[in-house]
Design a protein around this motif. Structure first.
Motif, PDB file in Angstrom:
ATOM      1  N   LYS A  16      52.158  49.583  33.545  1.00  0.00           N
ATOM      2  CA  LYS A  16      51.608  48.667  34.112  1.00  0.00           C
ATOM      3  C   LYS A  16      52.429  47.357  34.030  1.00  0.00           C
ATOM      4  N   PRO A  17      52.764  47.064  32.967  1.00  0.00           N
ATOM      5  CA  PRO A  17      53.495  45.650  32.541  1.00  0.00           C
ATOM      6  C   PRO A  17      54.638  45.296  33.595  1.00  0.00           C
ATOM      7  N   GLU A  18      55.581  46.371  33.609  1.00  0.00           N
ATOM      8  CA  GLU A  18      56.827  46.218  34.524  1.00  0.00           C
ATOM      9  C   GLU A  18      56.189  46.573  35.827  1.00  0.00           C
ATOM     10  N   LYS A  19      55.216  47.131  36.338  1.00  0.00           N
ATOM     11  CA  LYS A  19      54.805  47.259  37.902  1.00  0.00           C
ATOM     12  C   LYS A  19      54.054  45.964  38.252  1.00  0.00           C
ATOM     13  N   HIS A  20      53.396  45.489  37.191  1.00  0.00           N
ATOM     14  CA  HIS A  20      53.003  43.771  37.535  1.00  0.00           C
ATOM     15  C   HIS A  20      54.048  42.959  38.039  1.00  0.00           C
ATOM     16  N   ARG A  21      55.106  42.991  36.951  1.00  0.00           N
ATOM     17  CA  ARG A  21      56.286  42.088  36.935  1.00  0.00           C
ATOM     18  C   ARG A  21      56.763  42.133  38.356  1.00  0.00           C
ATOM     19  N   ARG A  44      60.760  55.378  29.915  1.00  0.00           N
ATOM     20  CA  ARG A  44      59.533  55.994  30.226  1.00  0.00           C
ATOM     21  C   ARG A  44      58.836  56.211  28.958  1.00  0.00           C
ATOM     22  N   LYS A  45      59.722  56.666  27.836  1.00  0.00           N
ATOM     23  CA  LYS A  45      59.067  57.094  26.546  1.00  0.00           C
ATOM     24  C   LYS A  45      58.805  56.058  25.709  1.00  0.00           C
ATOM     25  N   LEU A  46      59.640  54.667  25.965  1.00  0.00           N
ATOM     26  CA  LEU A  46      59.144  53.666  25.164  1.00  0.00           C
ATOM     27  C   LEU A  46      57.856  53.128  25.886  1.00  0.00           C
ATOM     28  N   ALA A  47      57.866  53.015  27.220  1.00  0.00           N
ATOM     29  CA  ALA A  47      56.214  52.639  27.784  1.00  0.00           C
ATOM     30  C   ALA A  47      55.251  53.467  27.550  1.00  0.00           C
ATOM     31  N   GLU A  48      55.614  54.815  27.323  1.00  0.00           N
ATOM     32  CA  GLU A  48      54.352  55.586  26.920  1.00  0.00           C
ATOM     33  C   GLU A  48      53.934  55.542  25.501  1.00  0.00           C
ATOM     34  N   ALA A  78      48.930  49.068  10.385  1.00  0.00           N
ATOM     35  CA  ALA A  78      50.253  49.674  11.098  1.00  0.00           C
ATOM     36  C   ALA A  78      50.213  49.519  12.603  1.00  0.00           C
ATOM     37  N   ILE A  79      49.254  49.526  13.315  1.00  0.00           N
ATOM     38  CA  ILE A  79      49.183  49.606  14.616  1.00  0.00           C
ATOM     39  C   ILE A  79      49.677  48.045  15.222  1.00  0.00           C
ATOM     40  N   ALA A  80      49.173  46.986  14.155  1.00  0.00           N
ATOM     41  CA  ALA A  80      49.470  45.715  14.701  1.00  0.00           C
ATOM     42  C   ALA A  80      50.873  45.159  14.533  1.00  0.00           C
ATOM     43  N   THR A  81      51.474  45.948  13.452  1.00  0.00           N
ATOM     44  CA  THR A  81      52.859  45.640  13.287  1.00  0.00           C
ATOM     45  C   THR A  81      53.735  46.473  14.209  1.00  0.00           C
ATOM     46  N   THR A  82      53.174  47.403  14.548  1.00  0.00           N
ATOM     47  CA  THR A  82      53.998  48.379  15.657  1.00  0.00           C
ATOM     48  C   THR A  82      53.864  48.022  16.949  1.00  0.00           C
ATOM     49  N   ASP A  83      52.495  47.526  17.521  1.00  0.00           N
ATOM     50  CA  ASP A  83      52.465  47.121  18.728  1.00  0.00           C
ATOM     51  C   ASP A  83      53.285  46.208  19.391  1.00  0.00           C
ATOM     52  N   ALA A  84      53.276  44.956  18.742  1.00  0.00           N
ATOM     53  CA  ALA A  84      54.310  43.823  19.048  1.00  0.00           C
ATOM     54  C   ALA A  84      55.644  44.215  19.210  1.00  0.00           C
ATOM     55  N   PRO A  85      56.188  44.988  18.182  1.00  0.00           N
ATOM     56  CA  PRO A  85      57.791  45.287  18.296  1.00  0.00           C
ATOM     57  C   PRO A  85      57.876  46.328  19.439  1.00  0.00           C
ATOM     58  N   LEU A  86      56.938  46.991  19.709  1.00  0.00           N
ATOM     59  CA  LEU A  86      57.221  47.978  20.881  1.00  0.00           C
ATOM     60  C   LEU A  86      57.063  47.256  22.115  1.00  0.00           C
ATOM     61  N   GLN A  87      56.453  46.325  22.404  1.00  0.00           N
ATOM     62  CA  GLN A  87      56.473  45.522  23.398  1.00  0.00           C
ATOM     63  C   GLN A  87      57.974  44.647  23.687  1.00  0.00           C
ATOM     64  N   GLN A  88      58.024  44.340  22.578  1.00  0.00           N
ATOM     65  CA  GLN A  88      59.731  43.690  22.525  1.00  0.00           C
ATOM     66  C   GLN A  88      60.942  44.707  22.740  1.00  0.00           C
ATOM     67  N   ALA A  89      60.377  45.807  22.234  1.00  0.00           N
ATOM     68  CA  ALA A  89      61.446  46.908  22.579  1.00  0.00           C
ATOM     69  C   ALA A  89      61.628  47.332  23.793  1.00  0.00           C
ATOM     70  N   VAL A  90      60.461  47.412  24.362  1.00  0.00           N
ATOM     71  CA  VAL A  90      60.326  47.778  25.974  1.00  0.00           C
ATOM     72  C   VAL A  90      61.060  46.450  26.779  1.00  0.00           C
ATOM     73  N   ASP A  91      60.581  45.181  26.494  1.00  0.00           N
ATOM     74  CA  ASP A  91      61.104  44.312  27.200  1.00  0.00           C
ATOM     75  C   ASP A  91      62.727  44.078  27.149  1.00  0.00           C
ATOM     76  N   ARG A  92      63.224  44.470  25.817  1.00  0.00           N
ATOM     77  CA  ARG A  92      64.640  44.251  25.609  1.00  0.00           C
ATOM     78  C   ARG A  92      65.431  45.381  26.459  1.00  0.00           C
ATOM     79  N   TYR A  93      64.745  46.420  26.342  1.00  0.00           N
ATOM     80  CA  TYR A  93      65.197  47.676  27.141  1.00  0.00           C
ATOM     81  C   TYR A  93      65.445  47.480  28.460  1.00  0.00           C
TER      82      TYR A  93
END
Length: 117
Positions: A16-21, A44-48, A78-93
């Motif tokens: 959804k974030p990229e589709k919305h973009r 797909r794997k990063l977004a999932e 654990a989730i709080a420290t994982t979630d933001a970097p995951l979003q950043q990783a998807v954005d960078r990719y």
């Protein structure tokens, strides 16, 4: 329902974030690029993974027993420290993918023009 089942029935939710973009007039991601990006396995794997972390966080907030326990604090941390970097990783990719994809498109357009000349 297991997370494997949730993901199986998630449909477009992870993307959804990229589709919305792609649908927004404010961004440079075209819908065509979004559709091509969806064919990329790494994206797909990063977004999932990003979506699953978000689902886990939502679910943990809904369970009072987990929130009251010390284990809940560790899980939320654990989730709080994982979630933001995951979003950043998807954005960078996505940014890297767009940069590579657009270079290829420009080269293809140049080749077509030079072939016509």
């Amino acid at each position: 329902m297991s997370y494997a089942h949730k993901l199986q029935y998630a449909g477009n939710d992870p993307y959804k974030p990229e589709k919305h973009r792609a649908k927004s007039d404010d961004d440079d991601l075209t819908y065509r690029e979004y559709e091509q990006l969806r064919d990329d396995d790494v994206y797909r794997k990063l977004a999932e993974l990003r979506w699953l972390a978000s689902e886990a966080e939502s679910e943990l907030h809904a369970v009072d027993l987990v929130e009251e326990s010390n284990a809940g604090d560790a899980l939320f941390a654990a989730i709080a420290t994982t979630d933001a970097p995951l979003q950043q990783a998807v954005d960078r990719y996505v940014a890297q993918w767009l940069a590579e994809h657009r270079v290829d498109d420009v080269d293809a357009d140049d080749r077509e023009v030079s072939a016509d000349v």
